[in-house]
Design a protein around this motif. Structure first.
Motif, PDB file in Angstrom:
ATOM      1  N   ALA A 128      -8.678   3.063  -5.092  1.00 45.84           N
ATOM      2  CA  ALA A 128      -7.617   0.864  -4.547  1.00 45.84           C
ATOM      3  C   ALA A 128      -8.218   0.093  -5.017  1.00 45.84           C
ATOM      4  O   ALA A 128      -9.018   0.077  -5.591  1.00 45.84           O
ATOM      5  N   CYS A 158      -1.611  -5.948  -5.884  1.00 45.04           N
ATOM      6  CA  CYS A 158      -2.508  -6.224  -4.188  1.00 45.04           C
ATOM      7  C   CYS A 158      -1.711  -4.536  -3.439  1.00 45.04           C
ATOM      8  O   CYS A 158      -1.270  -4.367  -3.352  1.00 45.04           O
ATOM      9  N   GLY A 168      -5.793  -3.966  -1.699  1.00 45.51           N
ATOM     10  CA  GLY A 168      -4.759  -3.503  -0.666  1.00 45.51           C
ATOM     11  C   GLY A 168      -5.130  -3.290   1.156  1.00 45.51           C
ATOM     12  O   GLY A 168      -4.446  -3.285   1.004  1.00 45.51           O
ATOM     13  N   ALA A 219       0.929   2.763  -9.080  1.00 43.20           N
ATOM     14  CA  ALA A 219       1.488   3.028  -8.026  1.00 43.20           C
ATOM     15  C   ALA A 219       1.383   4.924  -8.620  1.00 43.20           C
ATOM     16  O   ALA A 219       1.454   5.576  -7.720  1.00 43.20           O
ATOM     17  N   THR A 226       0.680  -3.111  -5.428  1.00 42.68           N
ATOM     18  CA  THR A 226       0.115  -1.224  -5.686  1.00 42.68           C
ATOM     19  C   THR A 226      -1.046  -0.357  -4.847  1.00 42.68           C
ATOM     20  O   THR A 226      -0.786   0.602  -4.866  1.00 42.68           O
ATOM     21  N   LYS A 227      -1.964  -1.175  -4.727  1.00 44.61           N
ATOM     22  CA  LYS A 227      -2.785  -1.324  -3.707  1.00 44.61           C
ATOM     23  C   LYS A 227      -2.983  -0.747  -2.722  1.00 44.61           C
ATOM     24  O   LYS A 227      -3.938   0.004  -2.427  1.00 44.61           O
ATOM     25  N   HIS A 228      -2.080  -1.230  -2.191  1.00 46.67           N
ATOM     26  CA  HIS A 228      -1.152  -1.316  -0.682  1.00 46.67           C
ATOM     27  C   HIS A 228      -0.451   0.718  -0.395  1.00 46.67           C
ATOM     28  O   HIS A 228      -0.985   1.675   0.148  1.00 46.67           O
TER      29      HIS A 228
END
Length: 277
Positions: free
Chosen positions: A140, A155, A144, A114, A157-159
């Motif tokens: 991403a 998850c 996410g 992130a 961090t990809k959000h």
């Protein structure tokens, strides 16, 4: 390939470029005439990969460190010219129940996945806005959008990558600089060593993601899901109530694929590298 004219002569910098999606992207774009630079925290591997591909520039890069990232971009621009495209690809995916995850692993995952993307986006955009042109492509994940047991921090961090990229894109409107997020499905790299495939779903190859990045450079768009099959599945499940969507995930056993991989011997090398290198 249709995007050849779109990348020929462009300067493309790729983080996490020593292996996996980053390396596949470097190969394809370099083969189409782009001036490609790769950076990676694994100094020995990035030098080997860069030399094998005969790239214009390659170097160690720690995406969590502002000075390292700034120096990398400065050196790329000195050697190859102004960066036209930055692909923020560096990332790690340690597995395990969130209750068992050491705080240092949580912090490391957030810092790379992130904060590293945020830092790269800011540093590249500052340069690109001054020139009135450029494209930032952030890798991403479909994780996410949908939570996946066994990789809670990944998850999260990809959000964050999706939300940050969407917002940066809106703020950059009218500057000539684009921002896009790529959302791959499970991709056959070392990141999923020991992880089972989802029933009925084809894993992507790194080259599939690289081809998607090429399409984005040719024709920028806010988001790209790879593969097409995964995109269709997401279009269907996104219309379902959350509880029903999660029930479908359980029925496909997709809620177990990472959780069950935690202690598999074939995953140990990746876990060690992700947590410590």
């Amino acid at each position: 390939m249709s995007g050849a004219s779109a990348v020929n002569g462009k300067v493309v910098a790729i983080t996490g470029g020593a292996r996996g999606i980053g390396l596949a992207t470097a190969k394809i774009l370099h083969g189409l005439g782009a001036k490609v630079a790769i950076g990676d925290v694994d100094e020995a591997t990035v030098k080997e990969a860069g030399a094998d591909l005969d790239l214009g520039f390659y170097a160690r890069l720690d995406v969590t460190d502002r000075q390292s990232f700034t120096t990398f971009l400065d050196d790329v621009e000195r050697e190859l010219g102004p960066v036209d495209v930055l692909v923020n690809n560096a990332g790690i995916c340690p597995t395990g129940r969130f209750l068992d995850e050491p705080d240092e692993v949580t912090a490391r995952t957030i810092a790379i996945n992130a904060t590293g993307v945020i830092l790269g986006t800011k540093l590249a955009a500052q340069r690109m806005v001054k020139r009135g042109t450029g494209h930032i492509i952030n890798i991403a994940s479909l994780a996410g959008i949908n939570g996946v047991p066994g990789i809670a921090t990944y998850c999260a961090t990809k959000h964050a990558v999706i939300g940050y990229t969407d917002t940066a894109r809106m703020e950059l409107r009218g500057t000539g600089v684009h921002a896009s997020a790529v959302l791959p499905t499970l991709t056959n790299t070392s990141m999923i060593d020991g992880v089972a495939s989802m029933p009925g779903m084809r894993n992507a190859q790194p080259e599939d993601i690289a081809a998607g990045i090429l399409r984005l450079i040719e024709k920028p768009k806010p988001r790209l899901i790879v593969t097409r099959q995964a995109s269709v599945m997401m279009a269907i499940t996104s219309r379902l109530p959350q509880r029903l969507s999660e029930a479908v995930t359980r029925a496909m056993n997709a809620d177990r694929i990472f959780a069950d991989a935690v202690d598999k011997p074939e995953r140990r090398d990746y876990e060690d590298r992700a947590r410590h290198s």
